[in-house]
Design an enzyme around this catalytic site. Structure first.
Site, PDB file in Angstrom:
ATOM      1  N   HIS A  54      -3.847 -10.926   6.696  1.00  0.00           N
ATOM      2  CA  HIS A  54      -5.230 -10.398   6.070  1.00  0.00           C
ATOM      3  C   HIS A  54      -5.974 -10.122   7.024  1.00  0.00           C
ATOM      4  O   HIS A  54      -6.766 -10.663   7.624  1.00  0.00           O
ATOM      5  CB  HIS A  54      -5.573 -11.280   4.957  1.00  0.00           C
ATOM      6  CG  HIS A  54      -6.856 -10.200   4.246  1.00  0.00           C
ATOM      7  ND1 HIS A  54      -7.915  -9.882   4.125  1.00  0.00           N
ATOM      8  CD2 HIS A  54      -6.231 -10.451   2.464  1.00  0.00           C
ATOM      9  CE1 HIS A  54      -7.684  -9.235   2.890  1.00  0.00           C
ATOM     10  NE2 HIS A  54      -6.534  -9.289   2.371  1.00  0.00           N
TER      11      HIS A  54
ATOM     12  N   THR B  48      -6.776  -9.698  -1.567  1.00  0.00           N
ATOM     13  CA  THR B  48      -6.551 -10.718  -2.181  1.00  0.00           C
ATOM     14  C   THR B  48      -8.407 -11.476  -0.966  1.00  0.00           C
ATOM     15  O   THR B  48      -8.457 -11.604   0.078  1.00  0.00           O
ATOM     16  CB  THR B  48      -6.005 -11.718  -1.873  1.00  0.00           C
ATOM     17  OG1 THR B  48      -4.279 -10.995  -2.057  1.00  0.00           O
ATOM     18  CG2 THR B  48      -6.056 -12.948  -1.921  1.00  0.00           C
TER      19      THR B  48
ATOM     20  N   GLU C 244       4.154 -13.056  -2.809  1.00  0.00           N
ATOM     21  CA  GLU C 244       3.125 -13.519  -3.375  1.00  0.00           C
ATOM     22  C   GLU C 244       2.505 -12.855  -4.666  1.00  0.00           C
ATOM     23  O   GLU C 244       2.835 -12.170  -5.206  1.00  0.00           O
ATOM     24  CB  GLU C 244       2.220 -12.675  -2.114  1.00  0.00           C
ATOM     25  CG  GLU C 244       1.775 -12.309  -0.545  1.00  0.00           C
ATOM     26  CD  GLU C 244       0.850 -11.449  -0.211  1.00  0.00           C
ATOM     27  OE1 GLU C 244      -0.195 -11.070  -1.011  1.00  0.00           O
ATOM     28  OE2 GLU C 244       0.927 -11.223   1.154  1.00  0.00           O
TER      29      GLU C 244
ATOM     30  N   ARG D  62      -0.723  -3.646 -10.249  1.00  0.00           N
ATOM     31  CA  ARG D  62      -1.673  -2.292  -9.511  1.00  0.00           C
ATOM     32  C   ARG D  62      -0.807  -0.667  -8.845  1.00  0.00           C
ATOM     33  O   ARG D  62      -1.208   0.042  -8.285  1.00  0.00           O
ATOM     34  CB  ARG D  62      -3.113  -2.284  -8.807  1.00  0.00           C
ATOM     35  CG  ARG D  62      -3.378  -3.445  -7.660  1.00  0.00           C
ATOM     36  CD  ARG D  62      -4.735  -3.827  -7.524  1.00  0.00           C
ATOM     37  NE  ARG D  62      -4.952  -4.015  -8.324  1.00  0.00           N
ATOM     38  CZ  ARG D  62      -6.215  -4.491  -7.946  1.00  0.00           C
ATOM     39  NH1 ARG D  62      -6.495  -4.499  -6.816  1.00  0.00           N
ATOM     40  NH2 ARG D  62      -7.226  -5.776  -8.423  1.00  0.00           N
TER      41      ARG D  62
ATOM     42  N   GLU E  62      -0.156 -20.036   5.042  1.00  0.00           N
ATOM     43  CA  GLU E  62      -0.440 -18.956   5.499  1.00  0.00           C
ATOM     44  C   GLU E  62      -2.241 -18.903   5.676  1.00  0.00           C
ATOM     45  O   GLU E  62      -2.742 -19.061   4.615  1.00  0.00           O
ATOM     46  CB  GLU E  62      -0.446 -17.701   4.331  1.00  0.00           C
ATOM     47  CG  GLU E  62      -0.727 -16.469   5.761  1.00  0.00           C
ATOM     48  CD  GLU E  62       0.190 -15.037   4.215  1.00  0.00           C
ATOM     49  OE1 GLU E  62       1.202 -15.252   4.214  1.00  0.00           O
ATOM     50  OE2 GLU E  62      -0.387 -13.976   5.075  1.00  0.00           O
TER      51      GLU E  62
ATOM     52  N   HIS F   2       0.527  -0.859  -0.244  1.00  0.00           N
ATOM     53  CA  HIS F   2       0.250  -0.149  -0.195  1.00  0.00           C
ATOM     54  C   HIS F   2       1.022   0.921  -0.004  1.00  0.00           C
ATOM     55  O   HIS F   2       0.444   2.768  -0.268  1.00  0.00           O
ATOM     56  CB  HIS F   2      -1.497  -0.282   1.177  1.00  0.00           C
ATOM     57  CG  HIS F   2      -2.196  -1.224   1.019  1.00  0.00           C
ATOM     58  ND1 HIS F   2      -2.921  -0.806  -0.707  1.00  0.00           N
ATOM     59  CD2 HIS F   2      -2.749  -2.423   1.182  1.00  0.00           C
ATOM     60  CE1 HIS F   2      -3.320  -2.458   0.393  1.00  0.00           C
ATOM     61  NE2 HIS F   2      -3.302  -3.077   0.310  1.00  0.00           N
TER      62      HIS F   2
ATOM     63  N   HIS G 283       3.177  -8.210  -3.038  1.00  0.00           N
ATOM     64  CA  HIS G 283       2.095  -8.687  -3.946  1.00  0.00           C
ATOM     65  C   HIS G 283       2.507  -8.305  -4.737  1.00  0.00           C
ATOM     66  O   HIS G 283       2.080  -7.016  -5.544  1.00  0.00           O
ATOM     67  CB  HIS G 283       0.744  -9.186  -3.563  1.00  0.00           C
ATOM     68  CG  HIS G 283       0.013  -9.259  -4.402  1.00  0.00           C
ATOM     69  ND1 HIS G 283      -1.432  -9.811  -3.975  1.00  0.00           N
ATOM     70  CD2 HIS G 283      -0.087 -10.453  -5.667  1.00  0.00           C
ATOM     71  CE1 HIS G 283      -1.883 -10.554  -5.259  1.00  0.00           C
ATOM     72  NE2 HIS G 283      -1.281 -11.392  -5.782  1.00  0.00           N
TER      73      HIS G 283
HETATM   74  N1  PXP Z   1      -0.774 -11.773   3.189  1.00  0.00           N
HETATM   75  C1  PXP Z   1      -1.608 -12.240   2.053  1.00  0.00           C
HETATM   76  C2  PXP Z   1      -1.431 -13.669   1.531  1.00  0.00           C
HETATM   77  C3  PXP Z   1      -2.225 -11.422   1.890  1.00  0.00           C
HETATM   78  O1  PXP Z   1      -2.631 -11.370   0.062  1.00  0.00           O
HETATM   79  C4  PXP Z   1      -2.066 -10.134   2.387  1.00  0.00           C
HETATM   80  C5  PXP Z   1      -2.817  -8.698   1.409  1.00  0.00           C
HETATM   81  O2  PXP Z   1      -1.752  -8.161   0.511  1.00  0.00           O
HETATM   82  C6  PXP Z   1      -2.295 -10.317   3.065  1.00  0.00           C
HETATM   83  C7  PXP Z   1      -1.427 -10.438   4.338  1.00  0.00           C
HETATM   84  C8  PXP Z   1      -1.709  -8.591   4.227  1.00  0.00           C
HETATM   85  O3  PXP Z   1      -3.213  -8.227   4.545  1.00  0.00           O
HETATM   86  P1  PXP Z   1      -3.484  -6.868   4.740  1.00  0.00           P
HETATM   87  O4  PXP Z   1      -3.036  -5.554   3.981  1.00  0.00           O
HETATM   88  O5  PXP Z   1      -5.068  -6.904   5.083  1.00  0.00           O
HETATM   89  O6  PXP Z   1      -2.382  -6.670   5.900  1.00  0.00           O
END
Ligand code: PXP
Length: 241
Positions: A192, A102, A71, A50, A152, A11, A44
């Site tokens: 996530h 995701t 990822e 993006r 995961e 992000h 990722h």
């Molecule tokens: N783990 C995986 C496999 C993910 O796809 C993501 C989001 O890209 C995250 C962890 C992190 O999630 P968040 O940004 O909601 O903390």
């Protein structure tokens, strides 16, 4: 010993891509995260690019001092990219172009042959593989069968639970899946949607070795850093020279 924190810097790149400026650079954010104690950097590389770009992956591969977790979708195009850059671990995630993030776990049980082949390709290149799956015992067993080194667990449903009952039920699913995976000898990560309010019950699960957290950390950084950022601009304007 606590769990390893993998900081997801996607992000930071989202903010950069919004204006196509060179800043904020996820490479800088990754270095700061490591200085602050992160044990892994997670990115990722999406098919639509993006946020994270291949340039980020290339530079992070050189600069990350801890572990680099890539990822990616389970495609041959991405396997090629992984071979080129050799991350410390690849996490296979499902990917749909229209999703905001995701949305669900990988269907290791339903796509067994395809996933097994991609895992073999990656492991032939000495890249350990993790599968991002829902906390479901069938998915845990399927992950083991296709030879994944790690899993995961998707914590999205736990994080989005609307009441305590739902949250406890989702937490119990995560605990059961983590225990099952650990018994099968797989390393267990989770992530996530984790934030400063909901992370502790997950942090207390002994079988979980690692958490990957992105959005809440970047969101908090915007607010805890905002005052200083404004002050610095005010200072500049006060003494324009
Ligand atoms: N783990 C995986 C496999 C993910 O796809 C993501 C989001 O890209 C995250 C962890 C992190 O999630 P968040 O940004 O909601 O903390």
């Amino acid at each position: 010993m606590g769990q390893r924190l993998g900081v997801n810097v996607d992000h930071v790149a989202t903010l950069r891509q919004a204006r196509r400026t060179p800043y904020p650079d996820p490479v800088t954010a990754a270095a700061i995260a490591e200085l602050a104690g992160a044990g892994q950097i997670t990115i990722h590389l999406r098919e639509d690019r993006r946020h994270i770009q291949e340039r980020d992956l290339r530079i992070l591969r050189e600069t990350v001092q801890t572990l680099l977790n890539l990822e990616m979708a389970a495609t041959q195009e991405m396997v090629k990219i992984a071979y080129e850059h050799k991350p410390d671990v690849v996490t296979l995630v499902p990917e749909r172009r229209e999703e905001l993030t995701t949305e669900g776990g990988l269907d290791a049980a339903g796509q067994r042959d395809h996933i097994a082949k991609i895992i073999k390709n990656l492991k032939d290149g000495d890249i350990p593989v993790s599968l991002f799956i829902d906390p479901d015992l069938d998915q845990v067993r399927a992950s083991h069968k296709v030879n994944a080194d790690r899993i995961e667990l998707h914590t999205g449903r736990y994080c989005e639970a609307r009441n305590e009952r739902e949250r406890s039920r989702e937490l119990a699913r995560i605990v059961d899946a983590a225990k099952a995976a650990s018994r099968l000898g797989m390393t267990v990560a989770a992530g996530h949607g984790l934030n400063y309010d909901n992370v502790l019950p997950i942090a207390r699960i002994e079988e979980i070795d690692e958490l990957n957290i992105g959005h809440s950390i970047v969101a908090r950084a915007v607010l805890v850093g905002f005052e200083r950022a404004v002050r610095e601009m005010v200072e500049l304007l006060r003494n324009p020279g």
